[in-house]
Structure formats: structure tokens, C-alpha cells
Motif scaffolding. Structure first.
Motif, short mmCIF file in Angstrom:
data_model
loop_
_atom_site.label_atom_id
_atom_site.label_comp_id
_atom_site.label_asym_id
_atom_site.label_seq_id
_atom_site.Cartn_x
_atom_site.Cartn_y
_atom_site.Cartn_z
N ALA A 1 47.92 32.88 71.64
CA ALA A 1 46.61 32.60 72.80
C ALA A 1 44.88 32.81 71.92
CB ALA A 1 46.72 33.39 73.76
N ASP A 2 45.73 33.38 70.86
CA ASP A 2 44.14 34.42 70.35
C ASP A 2 44.23 33.10 68.80
OD1 ASP A 2 44.06 36.47 72.34
OD2 ASP A 2 45.52 37.67 71.12
N ASP A 3 45.16 33.34 68.76
CA ASP A 3 45.57 32.47 67.40
C ASP A 3 45.62 30.80 67.18
OD1 ASP A 3 45.23 31.84 64.26
OD2 ASP A 3 46.34 33.83 63.57
N LEU A 4 44.30 30.82 66.91
CA LEU A 4 45.15 28.50 65.88
C LEU A 4 46.29 28.39 65.26
CD1 LEU A 4 41.63 27.16 66.48
CD2 LEU A 4 43.19 27.45 68.30
N TYR A 5 46.33 29.62 64.41
CA TYR A 5 46.55 29.21 63.32
C TYR A 5 48.39 29.66 63.84
CZ TYR A 5 42.65 28.79 60.34
OH TYR A 5 41.85 28.15 59.92
N ARG A 6 48.80 30.36 64.14
CA ARG A 6 49.27 31.06 65.03
C ARG A 6 49.87 30.15 65.89
NH1 ARG A 6 51.12 37.06 63.59
NH2 ARG A 6 49.09 37.66 63.39
N LYS A 7 49.62 29.38 67.09
CA LYS A 7 49.59 28.06 68.20
C LYS A 7 49.71 27.30 67.12
CE LYS A 7 46.94 28.09 71.63
NZ LYS A 7 45.58 28.03 71.55
N ASN A 8 49.49 26.51 66.05
CA ASN A 8 50.08 25.04 65.37
C ASN A 8 50.37 25.40 64.13
OD1 ASN A 8 50.75 23.00 64.81
ND2 ASN A 8 48.42 22.09 65.28
N PRO A 9 51.43 26.66 63.11
CA PRO A 9 51.37 26.84 62.07
C PRO A 9 51.60 25.51 61.37
CG PRO A 9 52.76 27.87 62.91
CD PRO A 9 52.21 27.92 64.42
N GLY A 10 52.84 25.02 61.59
CA GLY A 10 53.15 23.53 60.52
C GLY A 10 52.12 22.76 60.72
N GLY A 11 51.29 22.20 61.96
CA GLY A 11 50.18 20.99 62.22
C GLY A 11 49.17 21.43 60.40
N TYR A 12 48.47 23.23 60.51
CA TYR A 12 48.24 23.45 59.34
C TYR A 12 48.65 23.59 58.03
CZ TYR A 12 44.46 24.94 63.04
OH TYR A 12 43.65 24.97 64.21
N ALA A 13 49.97 23.68 58.20
CA ALA A 13 50.69 23.81 56.75
C ALA A 13 50.54 22.26 56.31
CB ALA A 13 51.82 24.41 56.84
N ALA A 14 50.97 21.23 56.94
CA ALA A 14 51.16 19.43 57.22
C ALA A 14 49.49 19.38 56.74
CB ALA A 14 51.30 18.81 57.88
N SER A 15 48.72 19.54 57.11
CA SER A 15 47.09 19.58 56.86
C SER A 15 46.24 20.38 55.17
CB SER A 15 46.01 20.28 57.72
OG SER A 15 44.98 20.04 57.07
N ARG B 1 43.69 43.69 63.71
CA ARG B 1 43.49 42.33 64.71
C ARG B 1 44.17 41.21 64.70
NH1 ARG B 1 38.74 44.98 64.65
NH2 ARG B 1 37.89 43.85 62.51
N TRP B 2 44.23 41.39 63.40
CA TRP B 2 45.24 39.61 63.25
C TRP B 2 46.55 40.10 63.19
CZ3 TRP B 2 49.96 38.61 60.34
CH2 TRP B 2 50.25 37.39 60.13
N ARG B 3 47.70 41.43 63.11
CA ARG B 3 48.67 41.65 63.17
C ARG B 3 48.34 41.60 64.86
NH1 ARG B 3 52.12 42.87 58.76
NH2 ARG B 3 50.65 43.86 57.20
N ARG B 4 47.59 41.82 65.83
CA ARG B 4 47.63 41.96 67.07
C ARG B 4 47.74 40.66 67.77
NH1 ARG B 4 44.30 46.58 66.65
NH2 ARG B 4 43.03 44.85 67.41
N ALA B 5 47.53 39.94 67.35
CA ALA B 5 47.27 38.65 67.27
C ALA B 5 47.89 37.67 68.21
CB ALA B 5 46.35 37.38 66.70
N SER B 6 48.35 37.18 69.54
CA SER B 6 49.21 36.35 69.81
C SER B 6 48.45 34.41 69.05
CB SER B 6 49.43 36.85 71.24
OG SER B 6 47.88 36.16 71.92
#
Length: 187
Positions: free
Chosen positions: A119-133, A112-117
Motif C-alpha cells: 500500500a505504501d510503495d508503488l514499486y512493491r505494488k507493481n514491480p513487474g510493470g516497472y521492470a518491463a517499463s 522506511r523502505w524496508r518497512r514499506a508495504s
């Protein structure tokens, strides 16, 4: 000429989404999950410290915390290991089960994680923001802990991976015009 290495500091929150590999996103997800887990334990400690609990609340909340640890944090760690190429045998050994049991337990979550897009995954949508956080959390959000010598522990390791592979250096250069030149590589 100085033999010192100057590391270019890149703010991951400003990097384009496509600057992050699956490995980066899985590590960001794992750290963020640890951050959320720590906050849940902090909230539990506050409840106990302020004695706001009703009869049985300590145990109910403790059981709930323990149940969710495996379904969130351990799952994130398994996915991060699988993305790194870790075998089910090694994962099974680490979790004291057979490779087949480990794959049966977490294989669907990994798929499921590998299929996520995006739109499906907040971390894929904003990875840089979460890394900075995550960097802020690791270094500043817990004043009772000793500080780390690295001001951006997660992002620094993502930067190092980029330098080793040559990945996304151009994207970083565009995002951070004026940042001192990288001395790790020829970029």
C-alpha cells in the motif's frame, strides 16, 4: 542434442507480485529513478534548445535538478546496496564520508523502505510493470543511444537471479504457459 542454451523469456509485468524479492524491487526502484532523472534532464535540454526560459530559469532548474539527484537517485542506490548486503563502510567510502555519516544520512530512508508495504510503495505494488517499463526505456525509448545487445536488460538479470536461486520458477511457469522450457536448470 544441442549445447546451446535457450533462455526462457519471462514478461515481468505478468508475474505475481510475490515473485519479486526485496533485492529485485530495490533494483527496479533504482532503474526507475534513473529513468525519471534522465527524463528531467531531457526536459531541461528541450527548454534550453527551444529557448523557452525566462531570465534565471536555466540556473534555477539546473540547481533544482542537482538537489533532487541526491535525494532520489543516490538514495535509491544506497538502498539497493544495503539490500545487497553492502556495509555502511563501503557506502561511506563510495560517497566520501565516514560509515557513521553515511548511516546517519541514509539509515532512516533504508528503514522506511524496508518497512514499506504494498500500500505504501508503488514499486512493491507493481514491480513487474516497472521492470518491463525499465526494459523498454533502456532498449527503445532513447533512439539516439546505441542499442544494447540484451533486449530486456533489467528483466534478464532478474530472470538470471531466479535461475541461480531456483526462486519463483513455478510462478514464472504458471504466468507463461507455453514458454520454451528453461535450460538453465531442471525446471
Amino acid at each position: 542434442m544441442s549445447s546451446e542454451t535457450v533462455t526462457a523469456r519471462v514478461n515481468p509485468a505478468e508475474l505475481p507480485v510475490d515473485s519479486f524479492t526485496d533485492s529485485d524491487v530495490s533494483r527496479i526502484t533504482m532503474v526507475r529513478t534513473a529513468q525519471m532523472r534522465a527524463k528531467a534532464y531531457d526536459n531541461f535540454a528541450v527548454m534550453v534548445a527551444e529557448d523557452l526560459a525566462q531570465s534565471g530559469d536555466y540556473l534555477r532548474k539546473a540547481v533544482l535538478l542537482e538537489k533532487t539527484v541526491e535525494t532520489t537517485f543516490v538514495t535509491a542506490a544506497v538502498i539497493a546496496e544495503r539490500v545487497r548486503g553492502t556495509s555502511w563502510e563501503v557506502i561511506g567510502e563510495a560517497t566520501r564520508m565516514s560509515a557513521a555519516e553515511a548511516e546517519e544520512k541514509w539509515g532512516g530512508e533504508e528503514a522506511r523502505w524496508r518497512r514499506a508495504s504494498l500500500a505504501d510503495d508503488l514499486y512493491r505494488k507493481n514491480p513487474g510493470g516497472y521492470a518491463a517499463s525499465a526494459d523498454r526505456y533502456i532498449t527503445a525509448d532513447r533512439p539516439y543511444r546505441l542499442s544494447t545487445a540484451i533486449p530486456r536488460p533489467l528483466s534478464a538479470s532478474l530472470d538470471a537471479a531466479a535461475h541461480l536461486t531456483g526462486r519463483d520458477v513455478a510462478a514464472a511457469d504458471r504466468a507463461f504457459a507455453g514458454t520454451p522450457p528453461c535450460t538453465h536448470c531442471s525446471h
